[in-house]
Design an enzyme around this catalytic site. Structure first.
Site, PDB file in Angstrom:
ATOM      1  CB  THR A 146      51.170-126.601  66.109  1.00 31.31           C
ATOM      2  OG1 THR A 146      52.565-126.640  65.950  1.00 31.31           O
ATOM      3  CG2 THR A 146      50.790-125.717  67.258  1.00 31.31           C
TER       4      THR A 146
ATOM      5  CB  THR B  68      53.701-128.098  68.517  1.00 31.32           C
ATOM      6  OG1 THR B  68      54.063-128.355  67.169  1.00 31.32           O
ATOM      7  CG2 THR B  68      54.948-127.809  69.327  1.00 31.32           C
TER       8      THR B  68
HETATM    9  O1  DON Z   1      56.834-123.971  68.279  1.00 31.34           O
HETATM   10  C1  DON Z   1      56.723-123.606  67.113  1.00 31.34           C
HETATM   11  O2  DON Z   1      56.700-122.441  66.788  1.00 31.34           O
HETATM   12  C2  DON Z   1      56.557-124.654  66.028  1.00 31.34           C
HETATM   13  N1  DON Z   1      57.167-125.881  66.448  1.00 31.34           N
HETATM   14  C3  DON Z   1      55.102-124.815  65.715  1.00 31.34           C
HETATM   15  C4  DON Z   1      54.838-125.807  64.614  1.00 31.34           C
HETATM   16  C5  DON Z   1      53.506-125.682  64.007  1.00 31.34           C
HETATM   17  O3  DON Z   1      52.729-124.831  64.348  1.00 31.34           O
HETATM   18  C6  DON Z   1      53.190-126.619  62.913  1.00 31.34           C
HETATM   19  N2  DON Z   1      51.786-126.606  62.646  1.00 31.34           N
HETATM   20  N3  DON Z   1      51.137-126.322  61.765  1.00 31.34           N
END
Ligand code: DON
Length: 563
Positions: free
Chosen positions: A373, A391
């Site tokens: 993300t 993301t």
């Molecule tokens: O939508 C979500 O909550 C997750 N797919 C977000 C993933 C995420 O933030 C990874 N990053 N560090």
């Protein structure tokens, strides 16, 4: 005399260690008179600003920044994933765009379970079965259609030029690429990052991606969902054993949604509604702590941590039970975000003893049946504000790299609940509301947020970090609203996180404002080893004189650019 010298030496040593563990917090970020972009990479922020300087608005800049991040920040910037955008125009109109991925038509409830009904490790995380139908390109075109003022071709061109010229590898990127090398190799992919051991200072060119962008520039949205790029994507995914079809791509639509809007003290907060849990969870946590006047406790003190932890524990229990795709479920948004409901949930909180997460379940609400993300913030010279979180889910998503297209595909299917009560890669559990169904959008924690004070724009913020996004955004709202911090000062503070299950408070590795003894005595479990950092917040604050202050999170290569 000798004694004094030894004492001095010991003191010096002590201060040196202290300095190492607590890097000096940069108090003030970039200040600009009228416009700013803060994103994960300097190249993307500069491209956004160049569009504003050309006379484009925040929405034009958003599209250019987003596409630049696909090139400059392939870790998370994407056309093979999805995201959310919350906006506030200069005349106070608010709204949000949802271009979250969807489960493929052929997805089934038990697709990640073996014959014993157990979750098959990694099936929803690595490789072609983990991929959700991507939404980013549909989102960008929808935003452009509604608010864009410059032609799309002009907005995508800087990303094409950047991909051809190449991007310089930073120290962090060098580390990231090496860390994920083994996964790329396992997936047996011919991928740019395996060409050699890239080092800091090398330049990587993304020529296939440039070609894909040129096709999108020339043929528009349909290039990705119906055209040659769609064919390339589907053929590749199916060759690797995935289930995404042309029909999935053809049917994909981005959506406009009404944001979550609520008041906290004298601020009005505008954030992302379901299929993100972000807006509702932030509303619930702030409503839970509002009566306690948190500002009376020292920032990051034991009481501060305790109160926020207990609110978070209860809210994440609700998240697991009530939240999912609003197109598949009735979600009791109004009750969940009301003061009355959350105050009731906090009634059994005690200052002397930690609540056990196993004693906390979801609240009682009668439901009428009918279920890696990156964030960037933009304010333009006209006063429009946009908050965007995008993301691929994990770092480089499913690690599936569409060779001919030059881009990564997400592993967002892991955000659906593979089995009731089983944790996903962020330790989050879910129930029926977030179970796998064809075409369902998976529940997200992404929390692009805008804050108003006294009717005026105050702050734009958001973060990556999976389940820790919500709590990172929360802590930054409190830093500014309750502790009067500047934006850079705020994003640089150390952070902590609790999500009901597992029942522990995660602290960043350099969190040192308290010793943990007191919390441990009250029954709190402390985890300071799993997450070196929590979230990576890129934000903009409107100063009292109308100028803007950027907060670029020092946890990454993030950068504020403005004029
Ligand atoms: O939508 C979500 O909550 C997750 N797919 C977000 C993933 C995420 O933030 C990874 N990053 N560090």
């Amino acid at each position: 005399m000798k004694k004094n010298i030894i004492l001095l030496f010991v003191l010096l040593l002590f201060f040196q260690c202290k300095l190492k563990s607590t890097p000096e917090i940069v108090k003030t970020g970039l200040i600009a008179d009228s416009a700013m972009v803060v994103s994960a990479r300097q190249e993307a922020s500069s491209i956004g600003i160049s569009i504003l300087k050309k006379g484009g608005n925040a929405f034009d800049a958003m599209i250019a920044t987003d596409l630049a991040l696909v090139v400059a920040y392939p870790f998370a910037g994407n056309i093979g994933g999805g995201g959310f955008t919350v906006y506030r125009t200069n005349d106070g109109k608010i709204g949000s765009f949802d271009y979250r991925e969807k489960a493929p038509l052929a997805a089934t409830k038990d697709m990640y379970l073996d014959e014993n009904g157990d979750v098959i490790p990694n099936k929803s995380i690595l490789g072609a079965m983990a991929i959700g139908v991507p939404g980013t390109v549909a989102g960008l075109f929808m935003i452009h259609k509604k608010f864009g003022t410059l032609p799309f071709s002009e907005l995508i061109q800087p990303a094409i030029d950047l991909a051809k010229k190449g991007v310089i590898v930073t120290k962090r990127q060098e580390k990231g690429m090496n860390k994920y090398r083994k996964f790329f190799k396992e997936a047996n992919q011919r991928i740019i990052f395996l060409d050699k051991y890239w080092k800091e200072g090398d330049t990587i060119k993304y020529l296939k991606l440039a070609k894909t962008f040129e096709r999108i520039r020339d043929n528009g949205r349909d290039e990705f969902y119906k055209g040659r790029t769609a064919d390339i994507l589907v053929n590749y995914v199916q060759k690797l054993g995935g289930i995404i079809t042309k029909e999935d791509l053809e049917k994909y639509e981005a959506k406009e949604r009404n944001p979550i809007v609520f008041n906290y003290k004298n601020t009005r907060i505008i954030s992302m509604p379901p299929p993100s849990s972000g807006g509702i969870c932030i509303a619930q946590i702030l409503k839970s702590i509002e009566p306690f006047k948190i500002g009376q406790y020292r920032h990051n003190s034991v009481k501060y941590i305790q109160l926020i932890t207990e609110a978070e524990r209860r809210v994440y229990a609700d998240r697991a039970y009530f939240l999912g795709d609003p197109d598949f479920n009735d979600i009791p948004i109004n009750i969940l975000s009301s003061a009355a409901y959350n105050n009731k949930r906090m009634q059994d909180f005690s200052w002397s003893q930690a609540t056990n997460s196993s004693d906390v379940s979801h609240g009682n609400i009668e439901i009428i049946e009918s279920n890696q993300t990156t964030h960037y913030s933009i304010i333009d010279q006209f006063g429009n504000a946009i908050s965007v979180t995008n993301t691929l889910n994990g770092a480089f998503g499913s690690k599936v790299f569409v060779e001919e297209g030059g881009f990564f595909l997400n592993n967002e299917m892991d955000d659906l609940s593979a089995k009731s009560g089983e944790p996903n890669m962020f330790g989050l559990t879910g129930t029926k509301v977030n179970s796998i169904e064809p075409e369902k959008r998976m529940l997200s924690s992404m929390t692009p947020t805008i804050v108003e004070q006294n009717g005026k724009l105050k702050m734009v913020l958001g973060s990556p970090g999976g389940s820790t996004i919500i709590t990172s955004v929360l802590q930054n709202i409190l830093n500014v609203i309750e502790y009067d911090m500047g934006m850079q000062e705020s994003v640089s503070q150390t952070r902590f996180h609790h999500q009901w299950m597992p029942d522990e408070i995660k602290f960043e590795s350099n969190f040192d404002t308290i010793s943990f003894t007191e919390l441990r005595k009250m029954g709190y479990k402390i985890n300071q080893s799993d997450s070196k950092i929590l979230g990576k917040v890129d934000a903009i604050l409107v100063l009292p004189d109308g100028r803007l202050e950027g907060g670029a999170d020092p946890r990454g290569d993030d950068k504020a650019v403005g004029f």
